[in-house]
Design a protein around this motif. Sequence first.
Motif, PDB file in Angstrom:
ATOM      1  N   ALA A 230       0.890  -1.132  -0.012  1.00 37.55           N
ATOM      2  CA  ALA A 230       0.119   0.055   0.086  1.00 37.55           C
ATOM      3  C   ALA A 230       0.930   1.219   0.004  1.00 37.55           C
ATOM      4  O   ALA A 230       0.489   2.018  -0.720  1.00 37.55           O
ATOM      5  N   THR A 231       2.088   1.262   0.963  1.00 40.26           N
ATOM      6  CA  THR A 231       2.870   2.411   0.667  1.00 40.26           C
ATOM      7  C   THR A 231       3.535   2.650  -0.826  1.00 40.26           C
ATOM      8  O   THR A 231       3.647   4.028  -1.082  1.00 40.26           O
ATOM      9  N   VAL A 232       4.072   1.605  -1.136  1.00 38.41           N
ATOM     10  CA  VAL A 232       4.703   2.016  -2.574  1.00 38.41           C
ATOM     11  C   VAL A 232       3.518   2.132  -3.417  1.00 38.41           C
ATOM     12  O   VAL A 232       4.025   3.130  -4.336  1.00 38.41           O
ATOM     13  N   SER A 233       2.559   1.704  -3.570  1.00 38.46           N
ATOM     14  CA  SER A 233       1.220   2.339  -4.596  1.00 38.46           C
ATOM     15  C   SER A 233       0.814   3.588  -4.329  1.00 38.46           C
ATOM     16  O   SER A 233       0.578   4.044  -5.354  1.00 38.46           O
ATOM     17  N   THR A 234       1.040   4.028  -2.877  1.00 38.99           N
ATOM     18  CA  THR A 234       0.498   5.352  -2.774  1.00 38.99           C
ATOM     19  C   THR A 234       1.402   6.221  -3.176  1.00 38.99           C
ATOM     20  O   THR A 234       1.262   7.343  -3.951  1.00 38.99           O
ATOM     21  N   LEU A 235       2.857   6.029  -2.913  1.00 38.32           N
ATOM     22  CA  LEU A 235       3.710   6.949  -3.101  1.00 38.32           C
ATOM     23  C   LEU A 235       3.946   7.191  -4.465  1.00 38.32           C
ATOM     24  O   LEU A 235       4.010   8.287  -5.010  1.00 38.32           O
ATOM     25  N   GLY A 236       4.065   5.896  -5.262  1.00 30.50           N
ATOM     26  CA  GLY A 236       4.165   5.917  -6.761  1.00 30.50           C
ATOM     27  C   GLY A 236       3.090   6.830  -7.533  1.00 30.50           C
ATOM     28  O   GLY A 236       3.322   7.377  -8.397  1.00 30.50           O
ATOM     29  N   GLY A 237       1.810   6.101  -6.890  1.00 32.36           N
ATOM     30  CA  GLY A 237       0.527   6.879  -7.787  1.00 32.36           C
ATOM     31  C   GLY A 237       0.602   8.546  -7.531  1.00 32.36           C
ATOM     32  O   GLY A 237       0.376   9.068  -8.535  1.00 32.36           O
ATOM     33  N   TYR A 238       0.978   8.862  -6.327  1.00 27.13           N
ATOM     34  CA  TYR A 238       1.218  10.323  -6.032  1.00 27.13           C
ATOM     35  C   TYR A 238       2.197  11.020  -7.033  1.00 27.13           C
ATOM     36  O   TYR A 238       1.835  11.993  -7.257  1.00 27.13           O
ATOM     37  N   VAL A 239       3.423  10.459  -7.226  1.00 31.22           N
ATOM     38  CA  VAL A 239       4.362  11.024  -7.755  1.00 31.22           C
ATOM     39  C   VAL A 239       3.827  11.347  -9.099  1.00 31.22           C
ATOM     40  O   VAL A 239       4.085  12.130 -10.104  1.00 31.22           O
ATOM     41  N   ARG A 240       3.618   9.945  -9.728  1.00 29.26           N
ATOM     42  CA  ARG A 240       3.344   9.857 -11.286  1.00 29.26           C
ATOM     43  C   ARG A 240       2.144  10.874 -11.563  1.00 29.26           C
ATOM     44  O   ARG A 240       1.964  11.585 -12.654  1.00 29.26           O
ATOM     45  N   GLY A 241       0.984  10.948 -10.792  1.00 35.00           N
ATOM     46  CA  GLY A 241      -0.183  11.602 -10.876  1.00 35.00           C
ATOM     47  C   GLY A 241       0.270  13.025 -10.830  1.00 35.00           C
ATOM     48  O   GLY A 241      -0.094  14.027 -11.773  1.00 35.00           O
ATOM     49  N   THR A 242       0.945  13.582  -9.684  1.00 35.74           N
ATOM     50  CA  THR A 242       1.343  15.086  -9.499  1.00 35.74           C
ATOM     51  C   THR A 242       2.316  15.520 -10.711  1.00 35.74           C
ATOM     52  O   THR A 242       2.176  16.546 -11.052  1.00 35.74           O
ATOM     53  N   ALA A 243       3.167  14.505 -11.382  1.00 34.30           N
ATOM     54  CA  ALA A 243       3.985  14.874 -12.497  1.00 34.30           C
ATOM     55  C   ALA A 243       3.251  14.892 -13.579  1.00 34.30           C
ATOM     56  O   ALA A 243       3.634  15.960 -14.391  1.00 34.30           O
ATOM     57  N   ILE A 244       2.143  14.246 -14.039  1.00 39.18           N
ATOM     58  CA  ILE A 244       1.232  14.453 -14.954  1.00 39.18           C
ATOM     59  C   ILE A 244       0.536  15.801 -14.923  1.00 39.18           C
ATOM     60  O   ILE A 244       0.586  16.556 -16.002  1.00 39.18           O
ATOM     61  N   VAL A 245      -0.067  16.143 -13.863  1.00 38.71           N
ATOM     62  CA  VAL A 245      -0.589  17.192 -13.598  1.00 38.71           C
ATOM     63  C   VAL A 245       0.287  18.531 -13.857  1.00 38.71           C
ATOM     64  O   VAL A 245       0.030  19.515 -14.516  1.00 38.71           O
ATOM     65  N   ALA A 246       1.634  18.413 -13.081  1.00 41.32           N
ATOM     66  CA  ALA A 246       2.548  19.645 -13.446  1.00 41.32           C
ATOM     67  C   ALA A 246       2.940  19.821 -14.596  1.00 41.32           C
ATOM     68  O   ALA A 246       3.199  20.897 -15.041  1.00 41.32           O
ATOM     69  N   LEU A 247       3.141  18.794 -15.284  1.00 36.03           N
ATOM     70  CA  LEU A 247       3.442  18.791 -16.637  1.00 36.03           C
ATOM     71  C   LEU A 247       2.435  19.686 -17.647  1.00 36.03           C
ATOM     72  O   LEU A 247       2.884  20.521 -18.402  1.00 36.03           O
ATOM     73  N   VAL A 248       1.243  19.306 -17.371  1.00 34.88           N
ATOM     74  CA  VAL A 248       0.257  20.112 -18.047  1.00 34.88           C
ATOM     75  C   VAL A 248       0.171  21.688 -17.757  1.00 34.88           C
ATOM     76  O   VAL A 248       0.132  22.353 -18.518  1.00 34.88           O
ATOM     77  N   ASP A 249       0.207  21.769 -16.389  1.00 38.89           N
ATOM     78  CA  ASP A 249       0.479  23.089 -15.901  1.00 38.89           C
ATOM     79  C   ASP A 249       1.650  23.844 -16.543  1.00 38.89           C
ATOM     80  O   ASP A 249       1.289  25.055 -16.873  1.00 38.89           O
ATOM     81  N   ALA A 250       2.631  23.398 -16.643  1.00 43.19           N
ATOM     82  CA  ALA A 250       3.998  23.988 -17.175  1.00 43.19           C
ATOM     83  C   ALA A 250       3.643  24.210 -18.564  1.00 43.19           C
ATOM     84  O   ALA A 250       3.968  25.333 -19.160  1.00 43.19           O
ATOM     85  N   ILE A 251       3.104  23.370 -19.340  1.00 46.99           N
ATOM     86  CA  ILE A 251       3.115  23.709 -20.906  1.00 46.99           C
ATOM     87  C   ILE A 251       1.904  24.773 -21.047  1.00 46.99           C
ATOM     88  O   ILE A 251       2.105  25.683 -21.818  1.00 46.99           O
ATOM     89  N   GLY A 252       0.971  24.624 -20.276  1.00 49.27           N
ATOM     90  CA  GLY A 252      -0.205  25.915 -20.580  1.00 49.27           C
ATOM     91  C   GLY A 252       0.267  26.691 -20.118  1.00 49.27           C
ATOM     92  O   GLY A 252      -0.064  27.957 -20.730  1.00 49.27           O
ATOM     93  N   ILE A 253       0.917  26.895 -18.804  1.00 50.77           N
ATOM     94  CA  ILE A 253       1.166  28.424 -18.570  1.00 50.77           C
ATOM     95  C   ILE A 253       2.447  28.952 -19.377  1.00 50.77           C
ATOM     96  O   ILE A 253       2.691  30.074 -19.680  1.00 50.77           O
ATOM     97  N   VAL A 272       7.154  26.380 -12.763  1.00 49.98           N
ATOM     98  CA  VAL A 272       5.668  25.864 -12.409  1.00 49.98           C
ATOM     99  C   VAL A 272       5.560  24.510 -12.248  1.00 49.98           C
ATOM    100  O   VAL A 272       4.903  24.008 -11.342  1.00 49.98           O
ATOM    101  N   PHE A 273       6.421  23.619 -13.083  1.00 50.94           N
ATOM    102  CA  PHE A 273       6.395  22.177 -12.919  1.00 50.94           C
ATOM    103  C   PHE A 273       7.046  21.718 -11.511  1.00 50.94           C
ATOM    104  O   PHE A 273       6.294  20.803 -10.846  1.00 50.94           O
ATOM    105  N   LEU A 274       8.011  22.333 -11.113  1.00 49.67           N
ATOM    106  CA  LEU A 274       8.691  21.871  -9.776  1.00 49.67           C
ATOM    107  C   LEU A 274       7.786  22.227  -8.609  1.00 49.67           C
ATOM    108  O   LEU A 274       7.496  21.642  -7.578  1.00 49.67           O
TER     109      LEU A 274
END
Length: 396
Positions: A230-253, A272-274
Amino acid sequence: MGLFGRRAPRPAGTDTQDQPTEHAAPPESPASRLWSDGFGRVGTRALQILAVVAIIAVFGYVGTRLTLVVIPVLIALVLAAAISPLVSYLRRHGWPSLLATWVSLLGLVALLSGIVWLVVRAVADQWDELGRQALDGFDSLETYVQNLPFEITDEQIASVRESALNLLQSDTVGSGAIAGVSQTADFIAGFFIMIVVLFFFLKDGPAMWEFLLRPFEGHRYERGQRVGAATVSTLGGYVRGTAIVALVDAIGIGIGLAIVGVPLVVPLSVLVFLLAFIPLVGATLAGIIAALVTLVAVGPVEALIVVAIVVAVNQLEGDFLQPIVMGRTLRLHPLVILFALTAGTVLAGITGAVLAVPVAASIWRAIQVWDGPDLPARFARQKRPETVTGLRDEKS
């Protein structure tokens, strides 16, 4: 019978005086009576809570003293959870374990190095232009300030300039530069520690966890397996999901900044991505920085346009993209996120702000699978329908 067992009932007509008295309960001592009433139980719980808080404080103190080791290990754990699916995919398709680990690790290092090189190259190419635009923007801002309803004299503006110049020439800047050199050395050392630890996490992570679970058997061992997964799944899902959202934000802005004509579009987009990895406040900080750069380099009207672009992109991300990408990964109340963010920032600065929320989310996820795949720990289970009385009355 045991300490808490019930005594068997005596047959009717049995003379109690003939029964042996060797198992009779001993008389309660004054000290026992002192701790058995309500205040005594409260005092006992208070002592237990103080003991737990003391243990947490000791671990927290040791962690803050050993940040050069603790922070790289935590970052390595988060990154390993994020890219472990790639390693598993390569292993399933016949790649040797060592080769799959090296390919994943070198790919991550190459990606980070490429981002740093891109930012440095963009700043170096546009630094002179940024300086010229900053001077022109400051003159325009000075003219705008002088036309405000309240009076700002030339002496006050000159005083601000002189104060800024004195600050740049003061010993504070020199000492800050020396401190920056020391922090750079710590960063390089921490980076290499993180790379080494990340390599072993990717290569031998499951074996390491099995080694830590050796003392446990039965349901305790199964609980350890559930908590680790559960820990590995939560950490990995959080980082990958946040990276996708951050990439979209960085490209749009970034596209919006390029249309407006703001310099240093690439470094600002990377920023913006970081900053998107800092929940709640990261997007606001990114918008403020982009607006300030636009204000100084281009003008106030363009700065307002940039603010509108940042707000629109963040609104789109928060209402549409984040619920789809993140899903059920981050199931924390915003107040819990704020507390975790504050605690992480106080303990470890920016790095703590980035790591606090995924760590808190993984701890909560571990609690949710403590007693079973879908059975939380006893204290976290829902005991009754949790409906607020006022809201229920309003709906009715």
